[in-house]
Design an enzyme around this catalytic site. Structure first.
Site, PDB file in Angstrom:
ATOM      1  N   HIS A 175      55.810  29.284  49.695  1.00  0.00           N
ATOM      2  CA  HIS A 175      57.020  29.631  48.945  1.00  0.00           C
ATOM      3  C   HIS A 175      58.192  29.984  49.868  1.00  0.00           C
ATOM      4  O   HIS A 175      59.180  30.581  49.432  1.00  0.00           O
ATOM      5  CB  HIS A 175      56.739  30.779  47.971  1.00  0.00           C
ATOM      6  N   ASN A 186      41.108  42.011  45.084  1.00  0.00           N
ATOM      7  CA  ASN A 186      42.336  42.386  44.384  1.00  0.00           C
ATOM      8  C   ASN A 186      42.243  43.820  43.866  1.00  0.00           C
ATOM      9  O   ASN A 186      41.138  44.295  43.590  1.00  0.00           O
ATOM     10  CB  ASN A 186      42.531  41.424  43.184  1.00  0.00           C
TER      11      ASN A 186
END
Ligand code: BV8
Length: 233
Positions: A114, A206
């Protein structure tokens, strides 16, 4: 367990959260409201938003650069750098993050799908140049002199970088590991399915369950600064 020879790692904002970098959709985590709770995505992270109000967008990324200047890599970044040095197989580290904490943590080969905060892209001659503090005055491209520099980040609706290299690695990897990402943004959120389709084992590290948790063979919940060094050990 079959020998692991090829690993693909995907990281998201969660790996930089303990370095003080805001995540996008923080669940009231340790860093307060997420970026997308403070700014309308369509205003600050789309080509139309940039065309409509470039100063708003340039200000948004200046704010993120200032925050990055105060941040230091954390044990999760350094553990992945150690893995890169010590792992004898193929390792591809893909990040959705535009910060440079992986590199400052010691990782040499980081694929920023990105884009990067510290890079400027000229939309006329496609060259990249370091982002300079004076960008708000819209200086010309240092190569072609055209006034067409923009943040070198991938906005919504734009094609992420190096997608063919990523898909190639996903097709042949033995292990896919996802760290600190909510699995809310595509095509990154679809990588776990690609890896599964090629028979790879899939592991999630996570803080909270993500939108794709059920798709992983194993999901370990906790802070990256603890889970990643434990996993690399
Ligand atoms: C919102 C979403 C539904 N929209 C999309 O996905 C869109 C549209 C779309 C495409 N395909 C689709 C399919 C279905 C639906 C929609 C789509 N995608 C696009 O537009 C993409 C482009 C998307 C990229 C946009 N740019 C970013 N960033 C750069 C800019 C900038 O940074 O400003 S996205 C940006 O948001 C995403 C944020 O997600 P996370 O990083 O996961 O962060 P988040 O806050 O959400 O979650 C943090 C997680 O960390 C955890 N955590 C927190 N603290 C810790 C901790 N301490 N330890 C461990 N974990 C922790 C939390 O529990 C949480 O789970 C990242 O990708 C980040 O880069 N482009 C595209 O599709 O082009 C065409 C194309 C593509 C391929 C082939 C052909 C054509």
């Amino acid at each position: 367990m079959a020998e692991i020879e090829r690993i693909v790692i995907l990281t998201g904002a969660g790996i930089s959260a303990e370095s003080g970098i805001d995540t996008f959709r923080s669940a009231g985590g340790q860093n307060g409201p997420g970026l997308w709770e403070q700014h309308r995505v369509e205003d600050v992270a789309t080509p139309d938003g940039f065309a409509r109000n470039p100063d708003l967008v340039l200000g948004f990324y200046d704010m993120r650069r200032e925050a990055l200047a105060q941040a230091e890599p954390n044990p999760a970044h350094s553990a992945l750098a150690r893995l890169e040095r010590e792992f004898s197989g193929d390792l591809l580290l893909v990040t959705q993050n535009v910060d440079d904490l992986h590199e400052r943590g010691g990782s040499a080969d980081v694929l920023h799908m990105h884009g990067e905060l510290k890079s400027a892209l000229c939309t006329s001659c496609e060259t990249r140049s370091p982002w300079r503090a004076t960008m708000i005055d819209r200086p010309p491209c240092p190569v072609c002199r055209a006034p067409t520099l923009r943040p070198d980040v991938v906005w919504f609706g734009e094609m992420p970088y190096q997608m063919s290299r990523i898909y190639q690695a996903l097709e042949t990897c033995d292990l896919f590991v996802s760290i600190g990402t909510s699995g809310a943004v595509y095509p990154a959120a679809g990588f776990v399915q690609e890896a599964r389709a090629s028979g790879a084992r899939t592991l999630e590290l996570n803080l909270d369950p993500s939108e794709g948790s059920r798709l992983f063979d194993e999901s370990r919940l906790g802070p990256a600064s603890v889970l990643v060094p434990e996993w690399v050990e």
